[in-house]
Design an enzyme around this catalytic site. Structure first.
Site, PDB file in Angstrom:
ATOM      1  N   THR A   1      -6.961   2.179   4.495  1.00 16.84           N
ATOM      2  CA  THR A   1      -6.683   1.316   5.623  1.00 16.84           C
ATOM      3  C   THR A   1      -7.652   1.524   6.559  1.00 16.84           C
ATOM      4  O   THR A   1      -7.836   0.598   7.373  1.00 16.84           O
ATOM      5  CB  THR A   1      -5.394   1.532   5.744  1.00 16.84           C
ATOM      6  OG1 THR A   1      -4.515   1.749   4.870  1.00 16.84           O
ATOM      7  CG2 THR A   1      -4.769   0.524   6.648  1.00 16.84           C
TER       8      THR A   1
ATOM      9  N   SER B   1       0.830  -1.197   0.070  1.00 18.75           N
ATOM     10  CA  SER B   1       0.140   0.091  -0.016  1.00 18.75           C
ATOM     11  C   SER B   1       0.976   1.259   0.146  1.00 18.75           C
ATOM     12  O   SER B   1       2.195   1.038   0.304  1.00 18.75           O
ATOM     13  CB  SER B   1      -0.952  -0.080   1.137  1.00 18.75           C
ATOM     14  OG  SER B   1      -1.737   1.130   1.334  1.00 18.75           O
TER      15      SER B   1
ATOM     16  N   CYS C   1       3.430 -14.610 -10.484  1.00 20.68           N
ATOM     17  CA  CYS C   1       2.106 -13.735 -10.300  1.00 20.68           C
ATOM     18  C   CYS C   1       2.276 -13.091  -8.681  1.00 20.68           C
ATOM     19  O   CYS C   1       2.729 -13.752  -7.747  1.00 20.68           O
ATOM     20  CB  CYS C   1       0.781 -15.026 -10.225  1.00 20.68           C
ATOM     21  SG  CYS C   1      -0.673 -14.065  -9.701  1.00 20.68           S
TER      22      CYS C   1
ATOM     23  N   ARG D   1      -0.789  -4.161  -6.797  1.00 14.65           N
ATOM     24  CA  ARG D   1      -1.834  -4.558  -6.384  1.00 14.65           C
ATOM     25  C   ARG D   1      -2.832  -3.935  -6.855  1.00 14.65           C
ATOM     26  O   ARG D   1      -2.703  -2.341  -7.180  1.00 14.65           O
ATOM     27  CB  ARG D   1      -1.865  -4.491  -4.724  1.00 14.65           C
ATOM     28  CG  ARG D   1      -2.998  -5.228  -4.298  1.00 14.65           C
ATOM     29  CD  ARG D   1      -3.074  -6.614  -4.101  1.00 14.65           C
ATOM     30  NE  ARG D   1      -3.892  -7.309  -3.517  1.00 14.65           N
ATOM     31  CZ  ARG D   1      -5.266  -7.623  -3.651  1.00 14.65           C
ATOM     32  NH1 ARG D   1      -5.542  -7.029  -4.894  1.00 14.65           N
ATOM     33  NH2 ARG D   1      -5.995  -8.043  -2.804  1.00 14.65           N
TER      34      ARG D   1
ATOM     35  N   CYS E   1      -2.031  -9.768  -7.838  1.00 12.78           N
ATOM     36  CA  CYS E   1      -2.508  -8.336  -7.728  1.00 12.78           C
ATOM     37  C   CYS E   1      -4.074  -8.149  -8.043  1.00 12.78           C
ATOM     38  O   CYS E   1      -4.740  -7.393  -7.966  1.00 12.78           O
ATOM     39  CB  CYS E   1      -1.751  -7.416  -8.732  1.00 12.78           C
ATOM     40  SG  CYS E   1      -1.970  -7.379 -10.318  1.00 12.78           S
TER      41      CYS E   1
ATOM     42  N   CYS F   1      -5.752  -9.021 -13.688  1.00 15.71           N
ATOM     43  CA  CYS F   1      -6.319 -10.011 -14.932  1.00 15.71           C
ATOM     44  C   CYS F   1      -7.768 -10.269 -14.681  1.00 15.71           C
ATOM     45  O   CYS F   1      -8.468 -10.323 -15.517  1.00 15.71           O
ATOM     46  CB  CYS F   1      -5.593 -11.318 -15.111  1.00 15.71           C
ATOM     47  SG  CYS F   1      -5.308 -12.110 -13.557  1.00 15.71           S
TER      48      CYS F   1
ATOM     49  N   CYS G   1      -0.552  -6.863 -17.112  1.00 16.58           N
ATOM     50  CA  CYS G   1       0.161  -7.575 -15.754  1.00 16.58           C
ATOM     51  C   CYS G   1       1.503  -7.368 -15.405  1.00 16.58           C
ATOM     52  O   CYS G   1       2.247  -7.158 -16.353  1.00 16.58           O
ATOM     53  CB  CYS G   1       0.195  -9.378 -16.395  1.00 16.58           C
ATOM     54  SG  CYS G   1       0.809 -10.275 -14.961  1.00 16.58           S
TER      55      CYS G   1
END
Lengths: 251, 613
Positions: free
Chosen positions: B407, B126, B582, B371, B585, B588, B558
């Site tokens: 958050t 984050s 991967c 992310r 995130c 896709c 991606c």
């Protein structure tokens, strides 16, 4: 028959390592730590021997600061029966570890000690051999196959050596260090992790085991390996010879 | 490979875990097959796990099953009062709040948190400028208890970037009293607090299915079977998953949670809440260690404009943490139209801007990650309660887009859910009260006020900025209308023929980097001999639709280069899925034009290894 397995807490192999700016070591703060992969293999082998009925107990030993208990619990979750934590905040080199293991052997009296062939942080590949030397026990290092004969009190070890596989037969008690091809360690299941919380862990300090941790090695500097230089295309054999002679200075 | 962190419950309760039924144990050892190199390479871990070269047969055609559901072996079953999926801010806040209520009221509830990352915090990434509002309510002594929150915001800059200039604009943010933090570090600390209170946390276990009873009520989750090979067969170390049952199940999987999406579909939770679809953005971030002369702890910079065009919503952030570390990233809304946009490359390009590069010169990258995040805000909040549980945190979607903070609302949503759950388990409340609790809380108030900022950008960058200004200085959410979102992100992509390919500059290896280098810095790892966790609902669509119509956008959005089209022996381009790259995130799952890609959870313990993100 009791088997003792030594396990080490190291930086996880998937982590990208960075050298500390002051060059005294690598950054370990906020970095993921795990059980040394070769130690996992060692523990797995001990568990298989116990599951085949040839051993009654597997004791996992770890040495280091209190965070090492995490690694020990993981070992218990995989299936070790008991744990031993030798607590020390000083750097422990292979000879210290070997001496501590030797003194633990006098207390625990195992018939087999299994270790990983080396730790992935220092790549020393010394502890197993030193333990065997201190105990005057036979050793089967770089094991890719281990077959125990309980009645004859022998263990046959296939060793991975430079020219192939060497098979040795050792009388028990013996020291084995494991190589990659020996087995594939099991996952710890959720129920096993829960059971591991109640398995006993005995604590020692090096002093209690009559081992003095006196550093016999001093790390002078840790640097990154030199960046790989780009290759150079040469246009003729003469140019190649010229470069080998005058730049690389190898002929 | 065991990537487990052991759990020390310092709970005072004797009955630590209600281990009621351990049914028939799982599989015994099968005879060892020929040696399996799958876990390590021969030369001590130097395998090219992030190689962009296609591995043979890595195409996810008819995906092998991840679990032997028809197996006669029953799974072990463990029961708790509350099961939380995901050890993130929402999940841990809920767990902590539950245990606090137990201690306050002299009750005893068993709480279990399962987490797919190898450690608590490993999958947490984050910005992050942290508003401590919820933490002040949850753990008011956080400062004394040494929470890793120690860099107050010292300055707030807001720039509009053109190719060569940075135009300073008045900052729309009010970050006084907020802190620049690493959320991964904060979540790790929350994890220790939770364990101190008696919460059981199990990292390395991926919840892959929801368990239902005969009345379609959720009764818990099932974890993945481990040790299945790529072809679907059982490996030497095959381990059946376990059933973790709970009287209440809280899903806290973060943005586009895989189980949460299934639940929302099954119980029609979006309709039930009168919500629109969710909209998303993809955030790509690096943490750098920079020259200390350039480092100003607490400095906060946000930019708009270059390198993104007027049709693409997004912006960058640059936050100074402590220890000469900065967080820098680019967030790109996923409703972009041009299929040739490559958010990763846009980020790399961004770092070369003359106002940005000086910060980075002389520095080194420590970590990389990416992310997706929610941008739907108020209009997209689904009805978060289902029979047997609730959805909390970003899985439901409480991010405040103009503030760019989610958050604090995620944590608060977890706390509210915990309070209602406590009531439910003491038979005084109904789980539906969670919806009321949310609507009566400051989460609702905040998100309602913020509801029109993002949708205004549907009309373009300038109208969006104009409305933002209007909102910020005049209206402050006090107007009768609520703007709607445009098309769903996956529908917004235009056909490739309407656009031309974008030429991105080559990475210079100093400020900008190629994907494999960045990926290495994310500490991403997966057991590579497992069925690909990215499933194609129809295996023909990539070659019949994605490639010809949209020029294969998945190979561009991606951030881990999972999707590549490679020519086969007949010179036909075929999709290869490098599932082990991967980053979890979910871009896709969101952006695929035909929604053909389904992100499912891989074997627990895999994925990125964030520690300072």
């Amino acid at each position: 028959m009791k088997i003792m397995v030594a396990i080490k807490r190291v930086i996880d192999y998937a982590v990208k390592i960075r050298v500390k700016p002051d060059k005294t070591g690598v950054v370990t703060q906020n970095v993921k730590m795990s059980m040394n992969p070769f130690c996992e293999i060692a523990l797995e082998e001990a568990l298989r021997i116990r599951e085949s009925g040839l051993a009654s107990e597997v004791v996992a030993v770890t040495m280091g600061p209190s965070q090492c208990l995490d690694t020990l619990r993981t070992g218990l979750a995989m299936g070790a029966d008991r744990g031993i934590h030798v607590e020390s905040t000083s750097a422990l080199h292979p000879l210290h570890v070997a001496k501590i293991l030797r003194n633990l052997v006098e207390i625990e009296k195992p018939s087999l000690i299994i270790l990983g062939k080396q730790a992935i942080d220092d790549d020393c590949n010394q502890t197993g051999q030193m333990v065997a030397g201190l105990l005057n026990w036979p050793q089967g290092t770089f094991a890719s196959k281990v077959v125990l004969d309980k009645e004859k009190k022998e263990v046959t070890v296939d060793r991975e050596v430079d020219d192939g596989i060497e098979t040795v037969q050792l009388n028990l008690p013996a020291v084995i260090t494991t190589d990659l091809r020996l087995n594939q360690p099991r996952y710890a299941t959720l129920p096993n992790i829960m059971k591991a919380k109640s398995k006993p862990i005995k604590k020692f300090t090096p002093q209690e085991l009559n081992v003095e941790i006196k550093p016999d090695l001093e790390i002078v500097e840790v640097t990154e390996p030199p960046k790989r230089k780009a290759g150079v295309m040469v246009s003729s054999v003469d140019e190649l010879i010229h470069k080998l002679k005058n730049e690389a200075k190898v002929i | 490979m065991l990537k487990l962190r052991s759990v020390f419950s310092k709970s005072k309760s004797n009955n630590l875990f209600h281990l009621r039924s351990l049914t028939k144990s799982s599989t015994s050892q099968s005879s060892p097959p020929a040696y399996d190199f799958s876990r390590y390479s021969q030369n001590a871990f130097s395998f090219s796990k992030h190689s962009s070269l296609p591995a043979p047969a890595s195409i996810s055609r008819v995906p092998p099953s991840r679990s032997f559901a028809t197996d006669s072996e029953a799974r072990d079953s463990i029961e708790y009062d509350v099961v939380v999926v995901g050890a993130g801010p929402a999940g841990l806040s809920a767990a902590i709040r539950l245990k606090q209520l137990c201690h306050q009221k002299g009750a005893d509830l068993s709480v279990c948190v399962v987490e797919k990352g190898a450690e608590v915090g490993a999958h947490i990434i984050s910005g992050n400028v942290f508003e401590p509002r919820a933490l002040d309510e949850l753990l008011p002594q956080w400062k004394q208890e040494e929470a890793p929150i120690n860099t107050p915001v010292s300055s707030d800059k807001f720039w509009f970037l053109t190719k060569n200039r940075a135009i300073s604009l008045p900052s729309p943010f009010h970050n006084k009293g907020n802190y620049v933090i690493s959320l991964s570090q904060l979540v790790r600390w929350l994890g220790t607090k939770a364990e101190e209170l008696g919460v059981e946390i199990y990292p390395g276990f991926a919840a892959s299915e929801i368990l239902y009873d005969a009345n379609n009520k959720v009764i818990g989750i099932g974890t993945n079977d481990m040790g299945i090979a790529k072809d679907g067969s059982k490996k030497e170390n095959f381990q059946r998953g376990v059933e973790v049952k709970g009287r209440i199940t809280l899903l806290a999987e973060g943005c586009r949670g895989s189980l949460s999406e299934k639940i929302m579909g099954k119980y029609n939770l979006r309709e039930k809440g009168g919500a629109q679809h969710q909209t998303y953005a993809l955030g790509i971030k690096e943490v750098w260690e920079i020259d200390e002369k350039k480092h100003q702890p607490g400095e906060v910079v946000h930019t708009l404009g270059w390198p993104l065009d007027h049709k693409t919503y997004g912006g960058s952030f640059l936050y100074h943490m402590k220890d000469n570390q900065i967080s820098i990233g680019l967030v790109v809304a996923l409703n972009y139209q041009n299929p040739f946009i490559n958010p990763y490359e846009e980020f790399q390009k961004f770092k070369h801007h003359p106002a940005i590069r000086p910060y980075l010169e002389g520095g080194t990258v420590i970590q990389y990650g990416a992310r997706t995040l929610n941008e739907g805000g108020f209009q997209s909040i689904p009805y978060p309660v289902f029979p047997g549980g609730a959805i909390i945190g970003c899985s439901a979607g409480f991010l405040n887009v103009p503030k760019i903070k989610g958050t604090h609302t995620a944590m608060k949503s977890g706390m509210l859910a915990a309070e209602v759950t406590f009531g439910v388990l003491n038979e005084v409340l109904d789980m539906d009260m969670y919806w009321n609790a949310l609507r009566n809380s400051w989460i609702w108030d905040e998100l309602y006020k913020a509801r029109n900022y993002r949708p205004a950008f549907e009309y373009g960058l300038i109208p969006g900025l104009a409305l933002s200004g209007l909102e910020h200085y005049l209206l402050r959410g006090k107007h009768p209308f609520t703007l709607k979102h445009g098309k769903a992100d996956h529908e917004a992509t235009n056909a490739a023929q309407l656009h031309s390919p974008i030429q991105y500059p080559k990475a210079d290896g100093v400020l900008s980097f190629d994907v494999p280098t960045s990926l290495h810095r994310s500490n991403t790892n997966h057991e590579h001999d497992q069925p690909p966790h990215l499933r194609l609902r129809d295996p023909k669509i990539p070659e019949t639709v994605n490639l010809p119509v949209y020029a294969a956008p998945e190979s561009r959005y991606c951030p881990a280069r999972v999707y590549e089209y490679v020519a086969d022996e007949h010179n036909q381009l075929k999709l290869h899925i490098n599932a082990q790259n991967c980053l979890h995130c979910k871009a896709c799952d969101i952006k695929d034009p035909k929604q053909n890609i389904e992100w499912t959870v891989p074997e627990g313990g895999g994925g990125p290894g964030y520690s300072v993100m």
